[in-house]
Design a protein around this motif. Structure first.
Motif, PDB file in Angstrom:
ATOM      1  N   UNK A   1       6.214  -3.097   3.508  1.00 39.71           N
ATOM      2  CA  UNK A   1       7.305  -4.038   3.251  1.00 39.71           C
ATOM      3  C   UNK A   1       7.271  -4.551   1.808  1.00 39.71           C
ATOM      4  N   UNK A   2       6.057  -4.874   1.325  1.00 39.95           N
ATOM      5  CA  UNK A   2       5.965  -5.366  -0.048  1.00 39.95           C
ATOM      6  C   UNK A   2       6.410  -4.304  -1.044  1.00 39.95           C
ATOM      7  N   UNK A   3       6.061  -3.037  -0.770  1.00 38.57           N
ATOM      8  CA  UNK A   3       6.487  -1.962  -1.667  1.00 38.57           C
ATOM      9  C   UNK A   3       8.005  -1.855  -1.700  1.00 38.57           C
ATOM     10  N   UNK A   4       8.637  -1.968  -0.536  1.00 36.60           N
ATOM     11  CA  UNK A   4      10.098  -1.875  -0.474  1.00 36.60           C
ATOM     12  C   UNK A   4      10.747  -3.030  -1.233  1.00 36.60           C
ATOM     13  N   UNK A   5      10.254  -4.252  -0.995  1.00 36.19           N
ATOM     14  CA  UNK A   5      10.814  -5.412  -1.669  1.00 36.19           C
ATOM     15  C   UNK A   5      10.557  -5.367  -3.174  1.00 36.19           C
ATOM     16  N   UNK A   6       9.360  -4.909  -3.549  1.00 34.12           N
ATOM     17  CA  UNK A   6       9.030  -4.788  -4.967  1.00 34.12           C
ATOM     18  C   UNK A   6       9.968  -3.796  -5.649  1.00 34.12           C
ATOM     19  N   UNK A   7      10.197  -2.652  -4.992  1.00 34.89           N
ATOM     20  CA  UNK A   7      11.078  -1.649  -5.577  1.00 34.89           C
ATOM     21  C   UNK A   7      12.525  -2.116  -5.583  1.00 34.89           C
ATOM     22  N   UNK A   8      12.907  -2.893  -4.568  1.00 36.10           N
ATOM     23  CA  UNK A   8      14.257  -3.453  -4.536  1.00 36.10           C
ATOM     24  C   UNK A   8      14.476  -4.388  -5.719  1.00 36.10           C
ATOM     25  N   UNK A   9      13.487  -5.229  -6.000  1.00 38.77           N
ATOM     26  CA  UNK A   9      13.587  -6.160  -7.122  1.00 38.77           C
ATOM     27  C   UNK A   9      13.691  -5.412  -8.448  1.00 38.77           C
TER      28      UNK A   9
END
Length: 288
Positions: A1-9
């Protein structure tokens, strides 16, 4: 989840940089009818100017201000001395801006060298922030907010001010605007300067996100063209939407499909052209 949110940002931050770049390109093409192939070169040149001022003064935001003003001033000089002399000769203007891109790229290499330069985010955005127990870099949030704020400001100017009404009139029909007494040449010059100023602002403010290299100019010009084609010529709203889409496709593609990331961006452009040739929110030139 953190990877997805980080990449989204990061994807949204990159999308906002693309918007700042492509919004200027779209304005210039809509008003002056110039496909400015030196747009990415101005972006890179201004990023280096901002970097130099920030290094000398210790103030990142002063560098951004000086780079933006320098970009707008260069836009006025180029439009008055070069572009205006070829008004009505689109192919010559394209070739002129292409040659100007090579000149600027060589000037950047001469003054700053070919080495990659990294720029640290300004205080207090150099460190990470914690949201919901997850750690994120803070500067992409700054870029995202700046991009949204600039979009709102441009839209406000175009929709709510006299200058914006004049720009929209010249974009829709320059000949009729001239007949009605609007100073089309002056509006074109100021719009060209504003478009270069937007690219300059994007280059300076985006330098902590994208490392500086003289070869970045061609990449950014290509991205600007892709965003404008997807969003629609002359549409700021279309450029904003397309920049977000391209940023997301490029960002997530680089993580999950690194070998096909750039292909995915081109595939998105081809899909939009096939379904809606004028772009997502564009209209045909000359239409009311």
């Amino acid at each position: 989840m953190q990877l997805i949110l980080f990449q989204l940002l990061n994807s949204l931050a990159f999308g906002m940089l693309l918007f700042l770049l492509s919004a200027g390109f779209s304005l210039i093409f809509g008003v002056a009818r110039v496909a400015n192939l030196a747009h990415g070169a101005f972006y890179v040149l201004s990023a280096y100017i901002g970097y130099t001022v920030a290094q000398a003064s210790g103030n990142f935001w002063l560098g951004v201000l000086i780079a933006t003003l320098a970009g707008a001033l260069l836009g006025v000089i180029v439009e008055r001395t070069l572009i205006s002399r070829l008004r009505g000769h689109e192919l010559r203007q394209v070739l002129l801006t292409l040659g100007l891109a090579f000149v600027i790229a060589d000037a950047v290499r001469f003054f700053w060298g070919a080495d990659i330069k990294s720029v640290s985010p300004p205080a207090p955005f150099e460190g990470p922030i914690t949201l919901g127990g997850l750690i994120f870099p803070s500067y992409p949030f700054v870029l995202t907010v700046l991009g949204i704020a600039v979009f709102g400001l441009i839209r406000l100017v175009l929709r709510r001010t006299l200058a914006g009404a004049q720009i929209r009139a010249v974009t829709a029909d320059p000949q009729m605007s001239a007949t009605l007494g609007l100073p089309v040449a002056r509006i074109s010059m100021l719009t060209f300067a504003a478009g270069i100023g937007l690219a300059a602002f994007g280059g300076a403010v985006g330098s902590p996100q994208l490392a500086l290299t003289p070869t970045l100019d061609s990449t950014m010009t290509l991205y600007a063209l892709i965003v404008v084609v997807i969003g629609g010529l002359g549409s700021i709203e279309g450029a904003f939407l397309a920049a977000i889409l391209v940023g997301l496709v490029n960002g997530f593609g680089a993580v999950y499909f690194p070998a096909f990331a750039q292909i995915a961006v081109f595939a998105l452009m081809i899909l939009v052209i096939a379904v809606r040739p004028q772009g997502l929110l564009g209209r045909r030139l000359g239409a009311a």
